[in-house]
Design a protein around this motif. Sequence first.
Motif, mmCIF file in Angstrom:
data_model
loop_
_atom_site.group_PDB
_atom_site.id
_atom_site.type_symbol
_atom_site.label_atom_id
_atom_site.label_comp_id
_atom_site.label_asym_id
_atom_site.label_seq_id
_atom_site.Cartn_x
_atom_site.Cartn_y
_atom_site.Cartn_z
ATOM 1 N N ILE A 1 101.098 24.412 -28.976
ATOM 2 C CA ILE A 1 100.085 24.030 -29.965
ATOM 3 C C ILE A 1 99.973 22.516 -30.126
ATOM 4 O O ILE A 1 99.064 22.010 -30.769
ATOM 5 C CB ILE A 1 100.400 24.654 -31.351
ATOM 6 C CG1 ILE A 1 101.855 24.322 -31.737
ATOM 7 C CG2 ILE A 1 100.154 26.157 -31.338
ATOM 8 C CD1 ILE A 1 102.173 24.666 -33.174
ATOM 9 N N LYS A 2 100.954 21.796 -29.571
ATOM 10 C CA LYS A 2 100.920 20.326 -29.674
ATOM 11 C C LYS A 2 101.814 19.763 -28.591
ATOM 12 O O LYS A 2 102.675 20.485 -28.058
ATOM 13 C CB LYS A 2 101.385 19.877 -31.067
ATOM 14 C CG LYS A 2 102.857 20.075 -31.338
ATOM 15 C CD LYS A 2 103.169 19.692 -32.774
ATOM 16 C CE LYS A 2 104.579 19.166 -32.958
ATOM 17 N NZ LYS A 2 104.901 17.906 -32.412
ATOM 18 N N PRO A 3 101.643 18.464 -28.271
ATOM 19 C CA PRO A 3 102.559 17.850 -27.296
ATOM 20 C C PRO A 3 103.971 17.808 -27.903
ATOM 21 O O PRO A 3 104.113 17.465 -29.073
ATOM 22 C CB PRO A 3 102.017 16.436 -27.100
ATOM 23 C CG PRO A 3 100.746 16.353 -27.851
ATOM 24 C CD PRO A 3 100.649 17.506 -28.787
ATOM 25 N N LEU A 4 104.981 18.189 -27.136
ATOM 26 C CA LEU A 4 106.329 18.332 -27.723
ATOM 27 C C LEU A 4 107.144 17.040 -27.558
ATOM 28 O O LEU A 4 108.239 17.060 -27.003
ATOM 29 C CB LEU A 4 107.051 19.510 -27.085
ATOM 30 C CG LEU A 4 106.320 20.863 -27.191
ATOM 31 C CD1 LEU A 4 107.148 21.983 -26.544
ATOM 32 C CD2 LEU A 4 106.026 21.211 -28.646
ATOM 33 N N VAL A 5 106.606 15.948 -28.083
ATOM 34 C CA VAL A 5 107.271 14.653 -27.889
ATOM 35 C C VAL A 5 108.587 14.587 -28.676
ATOM 36 O O VAL A 5 109.656 14.342 -28.105
ATOM 37 C CB VAL A 5 106.336 13.491 -28.322
ATOM 38 C CG1 VAL A 5 107.052 12.153 -28.152
ATOM 39 C CG2 VAL A 5 105.066 13.519 -27.502
#
Lengths: 216, 259
Positions: free
Chosen positions: A113-117
């Motif tokens: 659901i989002k970039p996993l930075v």
Amino acid sequence: MVRERYEKELFYLKQNIVDMGDISCQIIQNGMKAFIDLDHELARTTIEMDDLVDEKEVEVERSAFRLIALQQPMAGDLRFITSCIKMSLDLERMSDLAVNIAQLVERIENGHIKPLVDTKKMGDIAVSMLRDSIRAFETSDVELAKRTAKEDDKIDRLFYSVWMELIEMMAEDQSIIINASNLLFVIRYLERIGDHACNICQSVIYMVNGERVELN
Amino acid sequence: MTEKLIKDSDIAIQINDLNLWYGTTHALKDISIDIPRNKVTSLIGPSGCGKSTFIRCLNRMNDLIRSCRIEGEVLVDGENIYDDNVDVVELRKRVGMVFQKPNPFPMSIADNISYGPRIHGEKDKKRLESITEEALSSAALWDEVSDRLSKSALDLSGGQQQRLCIARTLAVKPEIILFDEPCSALDPISTAKIEELIMDLKNEYTIVIVTHNMQQAARISDYTAYFLLGELIEYGDTEQIFENPQEKSTEDYITGRFG
């Protein structure tokens, strides 16, 4: 050397912990990579690797109990052996948590659901904490153990920030709840892995100088 | 180190700057240590370290060795036992000793126990009988021998003989009991019985024990002193000595790396 066989047994125990640490590091790294890349094949091999850690844990327990029963270890030797038993439990739990992360790969639907930075950052810190805690154990380095345990603050800060972010995202968009809640599990597992690394650092300090400290 | 370990009011024996020579051999060097009352204090160290020589200083057993010269103080309840006016027989009544090998007298079990009180002047038969029963009971031997008190003490097993020797020591009502490797000639069951007994006896007596068996020292003592080459290297709470000794030499000895 007066007790050559005894020294060999102690060395064997130490080597098993170091090996267990190496395998656990690999499992956490692979588990994180499998989750971030949603790599099902890597997730499968990561889960399988856990058997190696379990075998090592049994071996550590067996050789530690053999030493206690047959050699009556005292002082620094006794602290070393009891620390090894505790560390093997921490390492086993860390590997299980990494396996739990790998198992979540198949639960993620339609990509992240989002970039996993920040999540990746948490994984990197956890791996480096584990590596350094094992190095502190290998070299009986109390200062390294203390420095390593301090890194846990970074994991905790990242945990709370990602957690808040996910709560907000779920409040805005209910369609992401399944993926977001799985991601919540991942950051929770990483936070626990950091705690176990701290436990290992505590064991190292007790092993070296007999001091019982609380680093968590 | 030792001053802080034991409070002044708890000291049973205070040893100050004790030095001992056998001829020209300096066997004990500047030993200062406080032995606490109603506790078990173990003396450990490799053979020849001086621990047996030291324990024998506590009731002047070394007086019997002609080439032996002693300097320093051994204060029992504040009185220096090496002062000229000290009655050594009276001292050994106050500070009893049990040796490595059981050494019962070649007489009956009852006579072994009543011998000490009799030479110290007790003549009343009833009193002697009750002292005998009390001493044998305290040494956990009464139940095993009460029906054969007139039999020879030499017919008892090794473990029973050693408990008889402890009972014999108790019969003269000492304040302090010294044990010089009391279990080294005994099997594990007899050893366990003596260890239990020592732990019970500390409620009423101050106990000092020399032992080569480190597990024994760890099991039964409250304080442990480690000797090496005539010097007191480390003295502390037993748990601290066996879990986290401060001196490398202590660590090396108790982990079996030398000695």
